[in-house]
Design a protein around this motif. Structure first.
Motif, PDB file in Angstrom:
ATOM      1  N   UNK A   1      82.162  39.553  90.144  1.00 16.44           N
ATOM      2  CA  UNK A   1      80.892  38.892  90.479  1.00 16.44           C
ATOM      3  C   UNK A   1      80.729  37.621  89.640  1.00 16.44           C
ATOM      4  N   UNK A   2      80.231  36.574  90.269  1.00 16.12           N
ATOM      5  CA  UNK A   2      80.101  35.289  89.576  1.00 16.12           C
ATOM      6  C   UNK A   2      79.111  35.377  88.420  1.00 16.12           C
ATOM      7  N   UNK A   3      79.397  34.627  87.384  1.00 20.82           N
ATOM      8  CA  UNK A   3      78.546  34.584  86.195  1.00 20.82           C
ATOM      9  C   UNK A   3      77.349  33.667  86.450  1.00 20.82           C
ATOM     10  N   UNK A   4      76.140  34.191  86.242  1.00 13.34           N
ATOM     11  CA  UNK A   4      74.945  33.367  86.427  1.00 13.34           C
ATOM     12  C   UNK A   4      74.455  32.803  85.103  1.00 13.34           C
ATOM     13  N   UNK A   5      74.250  33.672  84.126  1.00 12.57           N
ATOM     14  CA  UNK A   5      73.711  33.264  82.826  1.00 12.57           C
ATOM     15  C   UNK A   5      74.708  33.590  81.730  1.00 12.57           C
ATOM     16  N   UNK A   6      74.929  32.622  80.854  1.00 13.12           N
ATOM     17  CA  UNK A   6      75.780  32.864  79.689  1.00 13.12           C
ATOM     18  C   UNK A   6      75.061  32.375  78.439  1.00 13.12           C
ATOM     19  N   UNK A   7      74.893  33.261  77.482  1.00 15.31           N
ATOM     20  CA  UNK A   7      74.273  32.935  76.199  1.00 15.31           C
ATOM     21  C   UNK A   7      75.335  33.110  75.126  1.00 15.31           C
TER      22      UNK A   7
ATOM     23  N   UNK B   1      75.516  37.001  75.438  1.00 11.64           N
ATOM     24  CA  UNK B   1      75.126  37.798  76.601  1.00 11.64           C
ATOM     25  C   UNK B   1      75.591  37.102  77.871  1.00 11.64           C
ATOM     26  N   UNK B   2      76.081  37.891  78.817  1.00 14.36           N
ATOM     27  CA  UNK B   2      76.462  37.371  80.132  1.00 14.36           C
ATOM     28  C   UNK B   2      75.758  38.201  81.191  1.00 14.36           C
ATOM     29  N   UNK B   3      75.129  37.523  82.152  1.00 13.35           N
ATOM     30  CA  UNK B   3      74.474  38.207  83.270  1.00 13.35           C
ATOM     31  C   UNK B   3      75.117  37.722  84.564  1.00 13.35           C
ATOM     32  N   UNK B   4      75.776  38.629  85.305  1.00 12.29           N
ATOM     33  CA  UNK B   4      76.372  38.221  86.580  1.00 12.29           C
ATOM     34  C   UNK B   4      75.313  37.901  87.633  1.00 12.29           C
ATOM     35  N   UNK B   5      75.690  37.096  88.599  1.00 16.33           N
ATOM     36  CA  UNK B   5      74.828  36.780  89.726  1.00 16.33           C
ATOM     37  C   UNK B   5      74.422  38.071  90.452  1.00 16.33           C
ATOM     38  N   UNK B   6      73.123  38.195  90.746  1.00 15.35           N
ATOM     39  CA  UNK B   6      72.653  39.335  91.517  1.00 15.35           C
ATOM     40  C   UNK B   6      72.375  40.590  90.713  1.00 15.35           C
ATOM     41  N   UNK B   7      72.540  40.523  89.387  1.00 13.60           N
ATOM     42  CA  UNK B   7      72.264  41.706  88.555  1.00 13.60           C
ATOM     43  C   UNK B   7      70.937  41.556  87.824  1.00 13.60           C
ATOM     44  N   UNK B   8      70.334  42.697  87.528  1.00 16.01           N
ATOM     45  CA  UNK B   8      69.094  42.706  86.754  1.00 16.01           C
ATOM     46  C   UNK B   8      69.342  43.424  85.436  1.00 16.01           C
ATOM     47  N   UNK B   9      68.625  42.964  84.417  1.00 14.90           N
ATOM     48  CA  UNK B   9      68.831  43.446  83.053  1.00 14.90           C
ATOM     49  C   UNK B   9      67.514  43.917  82.460  1.00 14.90           C
ATOM     50  N   UNK B  10      67.489  45.143  81.950  1.00  9.90           N
ATOM     51  CA  UNK B  10      66.343  45.641  81.190  1.00  9.90           C
ATOM     52  C   UNK B  10      66.536  45.228  79.739  1.00  9.90           C
ATOM     53  N   UNK B  11      65.579  44.487  79.189  1.00 15.59           N
ATOM     54  CA  UNK B  11      65.645  44.049  77.793  1.00 15.59           C
ATOM     55  C   UNK B  11      64.673  44.900  76.996  1.00 15.59           C
ATOM     56  N   UNK B  12      65.217  45.777  76.164  1.00 17.16           N
ATOM     57  CA  UNK B  12      64.432  46.819  75.508  1.00 17.16           C
ATOM     58  C   UNK B  12      64.470  46.661  73.994  1.00 17.16           C
ATOM     59  N   UNK B  13      63.565  47.377  73.348  1.00 19.23           N
ATOM     60  CA  UNK B  13      63.490  47.365  71.888  1.00 19.23           C
ATOM     61  C   UNK B  13      62.063  47.622  71.449  1.00 19.23           C
TER      62      UNK B  13
ATOM     63  N   UNK C   1      68.538  38.031  90.540  1.00 15.03           N
ATOM     64  CA  UNK C   1      68.892  38.191  89.131  1.00 15.03           C
ATOM     65  C   UNK C   1      67.628  38.128  88.286  1.00 15.03           C
ATOM     66  N   UNK C   2      67.509  39.047  87.341  1.00 14.21           N
ATOM     67  CA  UNK C   2      66.282  39.114  86.545  1.00 14.21           C
ATOM     68  C   UNK C   2      66.559  39.705  85.179  1.00 14.21           C
ATOM     69  N   UNK C   3      65.741  39.277  84.209  1.00 15.06           N
ATOM     70  CA  UNK C   3      65.686  39.925  82.891  1.00 15.06           C
ATOM     71  C   UNK C   3      64.252  40.406  82.726  1.00 15.06           C
ATOM     72  N   UNK C   4      64.100  41.703  82.485  1.00 18.18           N
ATOM     73  CA  UNK C   4      62.774  42.310  82.435  1.00 18.18           C
ATOM     74  C   UNK C   4      62.560  42.967  81.076  1.00 18.18           C
ATOM     75  N   UNK C   5      61.558  42.480  80.359  1.00 20.28           N
ATOM     76  CA  UNK C   5      61.156  43.108  79.095  1.00 20.28           C
ATOM     77  C   UNK C   5      60.124  44.184  79.416  1.00 20.28           C
TER      78      UNK C   5
END
Length: 235
Positions: free
Chosen positions: A1-7, A25-37, A184-188
């Motif tokens: 899957x193509x890379x969308x976000x690269x930190x 951090x790498x987030x592929x295109x079309x994926x969602x990420x739970x950002x927890x802590x 694609x999403x990052x959700x806190x």
């Protein structure tokens, strides 16, 4: 899957204070990420850094091949970042309809489609932003981000402080956007049990650094890890 976000090697904070340290951090295109802590671990600071409203001390942010590192917040929005901060940032002196039409950009997410997603907003399209309940304001904030047709959606604790019935409604809508439609999403989110079932990957921050990264489903099943990093009670 193509890379969308690269930190890469990201260090950022406020003034001289460094809050986020050495994030890769790498987030592929079309994926969602739970950002927890736990509270104060750097989750909001990381999102704010992606948006461009913190001080970056080191590192690089690339979205869909475009280096965002030196760009101003409005340029990052134009590059494809849609942001729903904790404060919501809706225009309270404009109607619901004006809030949406003022920012809408061409793409699959139209104002009409936002109303289909959030029928409550359709019923209140002539209401001013300050005439909406907290839950309705949050729906409007999410809808505003969607009609920007972003490449990456950032949601900072979208369910916080809302009535259970609104939480359920909003969670269903977010699940549709990120799981069923592949945005694609990052959700806190403070409650991992709410957000892990609708995301593909999970990252846990502690003291501004990544201490866990893996599949959301695996973390949801790992009670020991949930307890260790997030103080989730065992059931």
């Amino acid at each position: 899957m193509a890379e969308l976000l690269k930190i890469e090697g990201l260090r950022s904070g406020y003034g001289e204070a460094v809050v986020v340290q050495g994030i890769d951090l790498v987030l592929p295109q079309g994926e969602s990420l739970a950002l927890l802590g736990r509270n104060g671990t750097g989750k909001t600071t990381l999102l704010n850094t992606l948006v461009g409203v913190t001080r970056r001390h080191a590192g690089r942010i690339v979205l869909a091949g475009q280096d965002l590192t030196a760009l101003a917040p409005h340029q990052r929005a134009a590059a494809g970042i849609g942001w729903v901060p904790q404060e919501r940032n809706i225009f309270k002196s404009l109607t619901v309809d004006e809030n949406l039409s003022a920012v809408a950009r061409p793409g699959p997410w139209t104002v009409a489609r936002a109303y289909e997603m959030f029928p409550r907003l359709a019923e209140r399209k002539s209401n001013m932003g300050n005439q909406l309940s907290g839950g309705e304001q949050q729906m409007l904030a999410v809808a505003r981000a969607l009609v920007l047709n972003p490449k990456l959606l950032l949601l900072d604790e979208p369910l916080e402080g809302l009535a259970p019935i609104i939480v359920e409604e909003l969670l269903r809508s977010i699940a549709r956007v990120v799981r069923d439609e592949g945005m694609s999403a990052i959700i806190v989110e403070q409650n991992p049990r709410m957000i892990l079932p609708i995301t593909q990957r999970a990252v846990v921050l502690d003291r501004g650094s990544v201490v866990h990264e893996g599949a959301s489903a695996a973390l949801l099943e790992d009670r020991e890890q949930l307890d260790r990093w997030l103080a989730v009670a065992r059931h």
